[in-house]
Write a protein that holds these residues in place. Structure first.
Motif, mmCIF file in Angstrom:
data_model
loop_
_atom_site.group_PDB
_atom_site.id
_atom_site.type_symbol
_atom_site.label_atom_id
_atom_site.label_comp_id
_atom_site.label_asym_id
_atom_site.label_seq_id
_atom_site.Cartn_x
_atom_site.Cartn_y
_atom_site.Cartn_z
ATOM 1 N N HIS A 31 0.849 -1.189 0.000
ATOM 2 C CA HIS A 31 0.000 0.000 0.000
ATOM 3 C C HIS A 31 0.885 1.239 0.000
ATOM 4 O O HIS A 31 1.691 1.429 0.916
ATOM 5 C CB HIS A 31 -0.911 0.004 1.227
ATOM 6 C CG HIS A 31 -2.054 -0.949 1.112
ATOM 7 N ND1 HIS A 31 -3.167 -0.879 1.912
ATOM 8 C CD2 HIS A 31 -2.269 -2.004 0.268
ATOM 9 C CE1 HIS A 31 -4.021 -1.835 1.575
ATOM 10 N NE2 HIS A 31 -3.484 -2.531 0.585
ATOM 11 N N VAL A 32 0.724 2.052 -1.014
ATOM 12 C CA VAL A 32 1.544 3.252 -1.168
ATOM 13 C C VAL A 32 0.634 4.476 -1.143
ATOM 14 O O VAL A 32 -0.219 4.632 -2.016
ATOM 15 C CB VAL A 32 2.355 3.211 -2.480
ATOM 16 C CG1 VAL A 32 3.185 4.483 -2.618
ATOM 17 C CG2 VAL A 32 3.260 1.980 -2.505
ATOM 18 N N TYR A 33 0.819 5.308 -0.139
ATOM 19 C CA TYR A 33 0.072 6.549 -0.006
ATOM 20 C C TYR A 33 0.968 7.691 -0.469
ATOM 21 O O TYR A 33 2.066 7.886 0.065
ATOM 22 C CB TYR A 33 -0.333 6.779 1.445
ATOM 23 C CG TYR A 33 -1.403 5.837 1.955
ATOM 24 C CD1 TYR A 33 -2.698 6.293 2.196
ATOM 25 C CD2 TYR A 33 -1.124 4.492 2.212
ATOM 26 C CE1 TYR A 33 -3.683 5.445 2.683
ATOM 27 C CE2 TYR A 33 -2.105 3.636 2.684
ATOM 28 C CZ TYR A 33 -3.381 4.121 2.920
ATOM 29 O OH TYR A 33 -4.359 3.265 3.393
ATOM 30 N N VAL A 34 0.512 8.426 -1.471
ATOM 31 C CA VAL A 34 1.282 9.552 -1.995
ATOM 32 C C VAL A 34 0.372 10.774 -2.061
ATOM 33 O O VAL A 34 -0.864 10.638 -2.104
ATOM 34 C CB VAL A 34 1.863 9.254 -3.394
ATOM 35 C CG1 VAL A 34 2.865 8.120 -3.339
ATOM 36 C CG2 VAL A 34 0.762 8.932 -4.397
ATOM 37 N N PRO A 35 0.939 11.981 -2.066
ATOM 38 C CA PRO A 35 0.101 13.165 -2.247
ATOM 39 C C PRO A 35 -0.681 13.080 -3.551
ATOM 40 O O PRO A 35 -0.185 12.541 -4.559
ATOM 41 C CB PRO A 35 1.115 14.312 -2.274
ATOM 42 C CG PRO A 35 2.309 13.783 -1.551
ATOM 43 C CD PRO A 35 2.357 12.333 -1.867
ATOM 44 N N GLU A 36 -1.883 13.614 -3.538
ATOM 45 C CA GLU A 36 -2.734 13.526 -4.721
ATOM 46 C C GLU A 36 -2.044 14.076 -5.969
ATOM 47 O O GLU A 36 -2.141 13.491 -7.052
ATOM 48 C CB GLU A 36 -4.036 14.290 -4.476
ATOM 49 C CG GLU A 36 -4.992 14.246 -5.646
ATOM 50 C CD GLU A 36 -6.124 15.256 -5.504
ATOM 51 O OE1 GLU A 36 -6.926 15.357 -6.465
ATOM 52 O OE2 GLU A 36 -6.197 15.935 -4.464
ATOM 53 N N ASP A 37 -1.293 15.170 -5.805
ATOM 54 C CA ASP A 37 -0.677 15.773 -6.986
ATOM 55 C C ASP A 37 0.531 14.990 -7.506
ATOM 56 O O ASP A 37 1.046 15.276 -8.585
ATOM 57 C CB ASP A 37 -0.294 17.236 -6.722
ATOM 58 C CG ASP A 37 0.688 17.400 -5.573
ATOM 59 O OD1 ASP A 37 1.148 16.387 -5.014
ATOM 60 O OD2 ASP A 37 0.997 18.555 -5.215
ATOM 61 N N ALA A 38 0.990 13.988 -6.743
ATOM 62 C CA ALA A 38 2.104 13.141 -7.194
ATOM 63 C C ALA A 38 1.632 11.763 -7.638
ATOM 64 O O ALA A 38 2.450 10.926 -8.028
ATOM 65 C CB ALA A 38 3.127 12.990 -6.068
ATOM 66 N N PHE A 39 0.328 11.535 -7.607
ATOM 67 C CA PHE A 39 -0.214 10.193 -7.835
ATOM 68 C C PHE A 39 0.162 9.653 -9.214
ATOM 69 O O PHE A 39 0.735 8.568 -9.336
ATOM 70 C CB PHE A 39 -1.737 10.227 -7.674
ATOM 71 C CG PHE A 39 -2.393 8.890 -7.771
ATOM 72 C CD1 PHE A 39 -2.586 8.103 -6.649
ATOM 73 C CD2 PHE A 39 -2.823 8.398 -8.999
ATOM 74 C CE1 PHE A 39 -3.189 6.862 -6.731
ATOM 75 C CE2 PHE A 39 -3.434 7.154 -9.098
ATOM 76 C CZ PHE A 39 -3.615 6.394 -7.965
ATOM 77 N N ASP A 40 -0.155 10.391 -10.263
ATOM 78 C CA ASP A 40 0.094 9.900 -11.618
ATOM 79 C C ASP A 40 1.587 9.706 -11.879
ATOM 80 O O ASP A 40 1.996 8.736 -12.528
ATOM 81 C CB ASP A 40 -0.495 10.863 -12.647
ATOM 82 C CG ASP A 40 -2.017 10.888 -12.608
ATOM 83 O OD1 ASP A 40 -2.612 9.884 -12.161
ATOM 84 O OD2 ASP A 40 -2.602 11.903 -13.017
ATOM 85 N N THR A 41 2.392 10.622 -11.360
ATOM 86 C CA THR A 41 3.838 10.524 -11.562
ATOM 87 C C THR A 41 4.395 9.293 -10.876
ATOM 88 O O THR A 41 5.256 8.585 -11.426
ATOM 89 C CB THR A 41 4.535 11.785 -11.036
ATOM 90 O OG1 THR A 41 3.939 12.925 -11.626
ATOM 91 C CG2 THR A 41 6.011 11.771 -11.350
ATOM 92 N N PHE A 42 3.909 9.020 -9.652
ATOM 93 C CA PHE A 42 4.384 7.823 -8.956
ATOM 94 C C PHE A 42 4.043 6.556 -9.727
ATOM 95 O O PHE A 42 4.907 5.700 -9.959
ATOM 96 C CB PHE A 42 3.795 7.718 -7.545
ATOM 97 C CG PHE A 42 3.948 6.330 -6.988
ATOM 98 C CD1 PHE A 42 5.200 5.847 -6.639
ATOM 99 C CD2 PHE A 42 2.854 5.473 -6.892
ATOM 100 C CE1 PHE A 42 5.362 4.538 -6.192
ATOM 101 C CE2 PHE A 42 3.009 4.173 -6.436
ATOM 102 C CZ PHE A 42 4.266 3.705 -6.080
ATOM 103 N N VAL A 43 2.785 6.400 -10.117
ATOM 104 C CA VAL A 43 2.367 5.178 -10.806
ATOM 105 C C VAL A 43 3.172 4.997 -12.092
ATOM 106 O O VAL A 43 3.662 3.897 -12.389
ATOM 107 C CB VAL A 43 0.859 5.209 -11.096
ATOM 108 C CG1 VAL A 43 0.455 4.036 -11.987
ATOM 109 C CG2 VAL A 43 0.063 5.177 -9.792
ATOM 110 N N ALA A 44 3.348 6.066 -12.844
ATOM 111 C CA ALA A 44 4.105 5.978 -14.094
ATOM 112 C C ALA A 44 5.556 5.591 -13.838
ATOM 113 O O ALA A 44 6.138 4.777 -14.579
ATOM 114 C CB ALA A 44 4.033 7.301 -14.846
#
Length: 296
Positions: free
Chosen positions: A39-52
C-alpha cells in the motif's frame, strides 16, 4: 457394538466447536503472492507521476484509475494498481484527510475467507485495528501483529485473476529482539510460513550498520516472501522506511530505468549477505529496496 460406540464418540468429538476451531486455525487462506500488494500513499498531486515511475522501473501495466471511498468512514481517494512482474502496489492519493487507522498498513493480502482468516490471525496473536468492513468490491480489515506490524487482509466478491510474478517481492520487517520471536511465531503460524534461513550473524551492512551483526530471518508462505531484520533499532535513514524489496535480474539496468523515470537513489548499490542492493525513493515519497543476486 463397541466399535460403533467408539466411532460415534469420535464423531461427536470431531464435531465439537473446539475441533472446528482447530480446523479453522489450521487452514491456509492465502491465494498467491501476485495478489499481495504494497500500500503506497502519496500526495494527490504526485499520484500519476508515482504510478508511471513504478511501471517504468519494473515494467507491467496498470488497472483503470478511479476515485473511491475505500475506508468505512467518509473519505475519497484516487486509487490504482500498478501490476508489474516484480510485484504489485496499490496506490492511494487521498483527496480528503486519511481516516484512522489507514496509512500505516504496509501490505494488503488477499484471502479466501475473510471471517475465518481474521479468526485465525487473532488466534495467532494479531489484533484487529478496526472491524471488517465492506468496500466497493469486497471486504477489508486492518490487523496488527506483535511488534506493531500492520497489514490489511482483503476479500473480493469476484475473485481477481492476475498473472504469476516473475520475481516475488519481500515484505521487509524491522524489529528488535523484544518482539521478533513473537512476530515470527505468529506470522508463520497464521500464514503456514516456512523459515528458509535464520542467520544470527548476518552482516549489518544490509541495514546500514557496517561492522555490526544482525539476525536475518527469511520466511516463505502462500502470501509471498518476507525478511525479518532483528537489530538494535539504531538504523540510519532510510533503513526501516523500506517496506518492500523488489528482486531484479539486472540491478544496474533497473536503476537506469528508475533514474530516467524520476526515481532517486538514496543508497547506492552495495553487496551484503549474498546480494547486491540499493534503496530508492519514487516520486511522491515511496521508499523501496531493489536487489539482485550477487555475482559468484
Amino acid at each position: 457394538m463397541r466399535k460403533l460406540a467408539y466411532l460415534a464418540a469420535v464423531s461427536l468429538v470431531l464435531s465439537t466447536p473446539a475441533a472446528f476451531a482447530r480446523d479453522a486455525a489450521a487452514a491456509d487462506y492465502a491465494v498467491g503472492p501476485q495478489y499481495d500488494t504494497t500500500h503506497v500513499y502519496v500526495p494527490e498531486d504526485a499520484f500519476d507521476t508515482f504510478v508511471a515511475s513504478f511501471v517504468a522501473t519494473f515494467g507491467g501495466s496498470t488497472s483503470k484509475q478511479g476515485e473511491f471511498q475505500v475506508t468505512p468512514t467518509r473519505s475519497l481517494t484516487k486509487s490504482q494498481l500498478a501490476l508489474t512482474p516484480a510485484g504489485t502496489v496499490s496506490a492511494f492519493g487521498f483527496k480528503t484527510p486519511i481516516p484512522y487507522p489507514f496509512g500505516d498498513e504496509r501490505t494488503g493480502y488477499l484471502v479466501t475467507d475473510m471471517d475465518a482468516a481474521i479468526a485465525s490471525a487473532v488466534k495467532h496473536g494479531a489484533v484487529r485495528r478496526l472491524d471488517a468492513f465492506p468496500d466497493p468490491i469486497g471486504r477489508d480489515v486492518v490487523i496488527q501483529w506483535p511488534g506493531g506490524v500492520n497489514m490489511q487482509l482483503y476479500w473480493h466478491t469476484a475473485k481477481p485473476s492476475y498473472a504469476p510474478l516473475a520475481t516475488v517481492p519481500e515484505n521487509r520487517i524491522y524489529l528488535t529482539a523484544d518482539a521478533a520471536d513473537r512476530f515470527i511465531a505468529s506470522w508463520t503460524g497464521f500464514a503456514h510460513g516456512r523459515v528458509t534461513a535464520d542467520n544470527r550473524a548476518a552482516s549489518g551492512a544490509e541495514v546500514g550498520q557496517p561492522g555490526k551483526t544482525i539476525r536475518r530471518v527469511a520466511i516463505d508462505s502462500g502470501y509471498g516472501k518476507m525478511v525479518v531484520f532483528v537489530t538494535d533499532g539504531q538504523l540510519p535513514w532510510p533503513y526501516g522506511r523500506d517496506m518492500t524489496g523488489y528482486e531484479t535480474a539486472d540491478l544496474a539496468a533497473t536503476l537506469t530505468r528508475a533514474k530516467a523515470a524520476g526515481v532517486e537513489t538514496l543508497v547506492a548499490p552495495f553487496t551484503a549477505n549474498a546480494r547486491q542492493s540499493a534503496i530508492v525513493r519514487f516520486p511522491g515519497g515511496y521508499i523501496a529496496e531493489i536487489h539482485a543476486a550477487a555475482a559468484q
